[in-house]
Design an enzyme around this catalytic site. Structure first.
Site, PDB file in Angstrom:
ATOM      1  N   GLN A   1       7.560  -4.491  -0.172  1.00  0.00           N
ATOM      2  CA  GLN A   1       7.722  -4.750   1.259  1.00  0.00           C
ATOM      3  C   GLN A   1       9.133  -4.400   1.752  1.00  0.00           C
ATOM      4  O   GLN A   1      10.107  -4.491   1.010  1.00  0.00           O
ATOM      5  CB  GLN A   1       7.443  -6.227   1.554  1.00  0.00           C
ATOM      6  CG  GLN A   1       5.969  -6.577   1.468  1.00  0.00           C
ATOM      7  CD  GLN A   1       5.398  -6.410   0.079  1.00  0.00           C
ATOM      8  OE1 GLN A   1       6.005  -6.850  -0.894  1.00  0.00           O
ATOM      9  NE2 GLN A   1       4.261  -5.761  -0.026  1.00  0.00           N
TER      10      GLN A   1
ATOM     11  N   GLY B   1       0.879  -1.170   0.000  1.00  0.00           N
ATOM     12  CA  GLY B   1       0.000   0.000   0.000  1.00  0.00           C
ATOM     13  C   GLY B   1       0.908   1.208   0.000  1.00  0.00           C
ATOM     14  O   GLY B   1       1.502   1.529   1.017  1.00  0.00           O
ATOM     15  N   HIS B   2       1.092   1.823  -1.166  1.00  0.00           N
ATOM     16  CA  HIS B   2       2.016   2.954  -1.302  1.00  0.00           C
ATOM     17  C   HIS B   2       1.208   4.234  -1.459  1.00  0.00           C
ATOM     18  O   HIS B   2       0.468   4.396  -2.434  1.00  0.00           O
ATOM     19  CB  HIS B   2       2.934   2.747  -2.515  1.00  0.00           C
ATOM     20  CG  HIS B   2       3.882   1.594  -2.344  1.00  0.00           C
ATOM     21  ND1 HIS B   2       4.821   1.256  -3.286  1.00  0.00           N
ATOM     22  CD2 HIS B   2       4.059   0.719  -1.328  1.00  0.00           C
ATOM     23  CE1 HIS B   2       5.520   0.222  -2.849  1.00  0.00           C
ATOM     24  NE2 HIS B   2       5.069  -0.130  -1.669  1.00  0.00           N
TER      25      HIS B   2
HETATM   26  P1  GDP Z   1       4.903   2.836   1.754  1.00  0.00           P
HETATM   27  O1  GDP Z   1       4.140   1.554   1.798  1.00  0.00           O
HETATM   28  O2  GDP Z   1       6.340   2.655   2.115  1.00  0.00           O
HETATM   29  O3  GDP Z   1       4.733   3.593   0.474  1.00  0.00           O
HETATM   30  O4  GDP Z   1       4.291   3.758   2.904  1.00  0.00           O
HETATM   31  P2  GDP Z   1       2.731   3.939   3.266  1.00  0.00           P
HETATM   32  O5  GDP Z   1       2.087   4.731   2.212  1.00  0.00           O
HETATM   33  O6  GDP Z   1       2.106   2.634   3.614  1.00  0.00           O
HETATM   34  O7  GDP Z   1       2.831   4.713   4.639  1.00  0.00           O
HETATM   35  C1  GDP Z   1       3.484   5.944   4.753  1.00  0.00           C
HETATM   36  C2  GDP Z   1       2.485   6.987   5.292  1.00  0.00           C
HETATM   37  O8  GDP Z   1       3.176   8.117   5.758  1.00  0.00           O
HETATM   38  C3  GDP Z   1       1.538   7.508   4.240  1.00  0.00           C
HETATM   39  O9  GDP Z   1       0.313   7.836   4.839  1.00  0.00           O
HETATM   40  C4  GDP Z   1       2.227   8.762   3.721  1.00  0.00           C
HETATM   41  O10 GDP Z   1       1.332   9.732   3.190  1.00  0.00           O
HETATM   42  C5  GDP Z   1       2.870   9.267   4.979  1.00  0.00           C
HETATM   43  N1  GDP Z   1       4.144   9.975   4.821  1.00  0.00           N
HETATM   44  C6  GDP Z   1       5.153   9.746   3.938  1.00  0.00           C
HETATM   45  N2  GDP Z   1       6.205  10.537   4.214  1.00  0.00           N
HETATM   46  C7  GDP Z   1       5.850  11.283   5.284  1.00  0.00           C
HETATM   47  C8  GDP Z   1       6.529  12.281   6.061  1.00  0.00           C
HETATM   48  O11 GDP Z   1       7.674  12.626   5.837  1.00  0.00           O
HETATM   49  N3  GDP Z   1       5.836  12.811   7.123  1.00  0.00           N
HETATM   50  C9  GDP Z   1       4.561  12.426   7.440  1.00  0.00           C
HETATM   51  N4  GDP Z   1       3.969  12.999   8.488  1.00  0.00           N
HETATM   52  N5  GDP Z   1       3.902  11.498   6.723  1.00  0.00           N
HETATM   53  C10 GDP Z   1       4.538  10.926   5.680  1.00  0.00           C
HETATM   54  P1  IMO Z   2       4.182  -1.836   1.853  1.00  0.00           P
HETATM   55  O1  IMO Z   2       4.537  -1.965   0.413  1.00  0.00           O
HETATM   56  C1  IMO Z   2       3.747  -3.478   5.846  1.00  0.00           C
HETATM   57  C2  IMO Z   2       3.335  -7.841   6.151  1.00  0.00           C
HETATM   58  C3  IMO Z   2       1.993  -8.331   6.646  1.00  0.00           C
HETATM   59  C4  IMO Z   2       2.407  -9.620   7.322  1.00  0.00           C
HETATM   60  C5  IMO Z   2       3.526 -10.133   6.423  1.00  0.00           C
HETATM   61  C6  IMO Z   2       3.084 -11.168   5.404  1.00  0.00           C
HETATM   62  O2  IMO Z   2       2.974  -0.982   2.034  1.00  0.00           O
HETATM   63  O3  IMO Z   2       5.358  -1.463   2.675  1.00  0.00           O
HETATM   64  P2  IMO Z   2       1.677 -11.080   3.154  1.00  0.00           P
HETATM   65  O4  IMO Z   2       0.302 -10.548   2.870  1.00  0.00           O
HETATM   66  O5  IMO Z   2       2.771 -10.437   2.365  1.00  0.00           O
HETATM   67  O6  IMO Z   2       1.740 -12.573   3.074  1.00  0.00           O
HETATM   68  O7  IMO Z   2       1.950 -10.706   4.701  1.00  0.00           O
HETATM   69  O8  IMO Z   2       4.044  -9.002   5.747  1.00  0.00           O
HETATM   70  N1  IMO Z   2       3.264  -6.935   4.991  1.00  0.00           N
HETATM   71  C7  IMO Z   2       3.415  -5.610   5.065  1.00  0.00           C
HETATM   72  N2  IMO Z   2       3.605  -4.803   6.124  1.00  0.00           N
HETATM   73  N3  IMO Z   2       3.725  -2.957   4.598  1.00  0.00           N
HETATM   74  C8  IMO Z   2       3.563  -3.767   3.525  1.00  0.00           C
HETATM   75  O9  IMO Z   2       3.674  -3.324   2.263  1.00  0.00           O
HETATM   76  C9  IMO Z   2       3.362  -5.149   3.729  1.00  0.00           C
HETATM   77  N4  IMO Z   2       3.145  -6.203   2.906  1.00  0.00           N
HETATM   78  C10 IMO Z   2       3.103  -7.291   3.687  1.00  0.00           C
HETATM   79  O10 IMO Z   2       1.387  -7.423   7.528  1.00  0.00           O
HETATM   80  O11 IMO Z   2       2.970  -9.322   8.573  1.00  0.00           O
HETATM   81 MG    MG Z   3       2.507   0.746   2.845  1.00  0.00          MG
END
Ligand code: GDP
Ligand code: IMO
Ligand code: MG
Length: 421
Positions: free
Chosen positions: A221, A39-40
């Site tokens: 991940q 989830g990016h």
């Molecule tokens: P990813 O899976 O590595 O792309 O990260 P996620 O999207 O799952 O989680 C990162 C969260 O932090 C998201 O809600 C972003 O909008 C937010 N985010 C990213 N960079 C920053 C930052 O520098 N500061 C804050 N407060 N939020 C951030």
């Molecule tokens: P992003 O790209 C955080 C975790 C799950 C679980 C383990 C295995 O947003 O960083 P799976 O569904 O892959 O078999 O789950 O890995 N996990 C993540 N945790 N961010 C993710 O993706 C993840 N993708 C899988 O929560 O512990």
């Molecule tokens: Mg994520």
């Protein structure tokens, strides 16, 4: 030339935002592993978008995006996501390409993921239930179906054969849920997928590299969820580290130039498994609230803790990180004191490495206390305007990890990023 952006912790480091920020400097953005478990999050203007399958370069006109062979693809998620980006005027028929070798996530993979997790009870992995593990098992078990198979007239027969195999396993789990609706949705999405650009991914990317184009590989991940080097068995099922770029896209290691590792200024984890610096008291709750730490894919509250430098050094080692990006730095703004784990205490001994089986050990973090900057940085635009205490925190991380923090992110917005000279 290929650069890589990947996460150094347990995921959700902010990779999506950072890939989106760097994307205009590249011709191709390519996902090399993972699937809809990712989830990016990124912002297009003031609109928040969460991408699961499509690379985070999709909002930039002059880049093309590739879903590589190392990814597992759920056509249903992809179809929904294509509709999301279409609402921003993005035509995926122009800028999205999918490798024919990419393995498909079938409805029965999702059912198997659920059945397997249910059978594990309290030992469950805490998977995202997206079918990731079972789809990769069918890849390495040499049973899986690939995107290229969709174009063959034998696809339905192959699907039925594999479904029967899966049904036997589901029966052994006493899994009785009706998945007919999932299957209907799947076949509709398959028809949609067939109309997209299905290509030979390895020639697609190598032909572009030969012409001198620049590729950015986007990790999903985090490194501590890598199937080999993560906290096994509490990991995902793919190679999340830089080595996965070669097998997940079909490129040679010599092509890789920068490995840009993304880390939060603290640490989070979703799902089960070891997390030595987890804070189970109010500081953990405060980090969760300040950082809005809830899963972008499942909505689950993320476990929160201080930065773990033992894990970070390990992740830099296995990835060959050449520069760091520190995200969510602003989340630490209100603290007068923060902590960083420098070593672990295991059975009365101090260690500074990641041990073999973290789940079987009682690991106590050994912290260094650091003075917080205790002021808001979300509107800061350059390094010189940052508080002195934050600048010292950055140098401390550089020295402790042995890699340089080249950027800090000070908010979720596209422009909230500062170059560290
Ligand atoms: P990813 O899976 O590595 O792309 O990260 P996620 O999207 O799952 O989680 C990162 C969260 O932090 C998201 O809600 C972003 O909008 C937010 N985010 C990213 N960079 C920053 C930052 O520098 N500061 C804050 N407060 N939020 C951030
Ligand atoms: P992003 O790209 C955080 C975790 C799950 C679980 C383990 C295995 O947003 O960083 P799976 O569904 O892959 O078999 O789950 O890995 N996990 C993540 N945790 N961010 C993710 O993706 C993840 N993708 C899988 O929560 O512990
Ligand atoms: Mg994520």
């Amino acid at each position: 030339m290929v650069d890589v952006i990947l996460g150094l912790q347990w995921g959700d480091e902010g990779k999506g935002k950072i890939v989106d920020y760097f994307a205009p400097r590249y011709d191709v953005i390519a996902r090399f592993q993972g699937g809809p478990n990712a989830g990016h999050t990124l912002y297009v203007g003031d609109k928040k978008v969460v991408l699961h399958q499509i690379p985070s370069g999709v909002f930039h006109e002059n880049t093309v995006n590739l879903i590589g062979n190392g990814v597992v693809l759920d056509p249903v998620t992809l179809r929904k996501e294509c509709a999301t980006v279409a609402a921003f005027g993005i035509d995926v028929r122009k800028n999205l390409f999918i490798s024919e070798r990419t393995h498909l996530i079938l409805p029965t993979h999702r059912a198997l993921d659920k059945a397997s997790e249910q059978s594990k009870g309290t030992d469950k992995i805490g998977s995202t239930l997206k079918g990731i593990g079972p789809a990769y098992m069918d890849k390495t078990g040499r049973n899986g179906l690939r995107v290229g198979d969709l174009l063959d007239k034998s696809f339905t027969t192959q699907y039925i054969k594999l479904r029967l195999k899966h049904q036997k396993i589901l029966d052994s789990f006493n899994f009785t849920e009706d998945i007919t609706a999932w299957e209907e949705e799947f076949f509709e999405a398959v028809e949609f997928l067939k109309e997209l650009n299905i290509v030979n991914g390895e020639y697609f990317i190598n032909d572009r590299l030969k012409k001198g184009q620049k590729v950015l590989a986007e990790g999903a991940q985090g490194s501590m969820l890598d199937v080999d080097f993560g906290t096994f068995p509490f990991v995902t099922s793919s190679s999340t580290i830089s080595a996965g770029v070669c097998t997940g896209l079909g490129i040679a290691p010599q092509q890789i130039r920068e490995v840009i590792g993304v880390t939060k200024a603290y640490c989070t984890r979703v799902g089960s498994g070891p997390f030595p610096t987890e804070l189970l008291e109010e500081t953990g709750d405060e980090l969760r609230k300040l950082g809005n730490e809830f899963g972008a894919t499942t909505g689950r509250p993320r476990r929160c803790g201080w930065i773990d430098l033992v894990a970070l050094r390990f992740a830099c080692m296995v990835n060959g990180v050449t520069q760091l990006v520190m995200t969510k730095t602003d989340v630490l703004d209100p603290f007068t004191e923060i902590e960083a784990c420098e070593k672990y205490m295991v059975s009365g001994k101090e260690i500074d490495y990641i041990p073999f089986q973290m789940t079987r050990l009682d690991i106590q973090p050994i912290y260094k206390k650091i003075k917080g900057w205790n002021s808001s940085i979300e509107n800061s635009k350059d390094f010189t305007s940052l508080p002195e205490k934050l600048r010292s925190y950055i140098s401390y991380i550089d020295d402790a990890v042995g890699a340089k923090v080249k950027y800090i992110s000070n908010g979720p917005g596209r422009d909230q990023i500062i170059l560290v000279p």
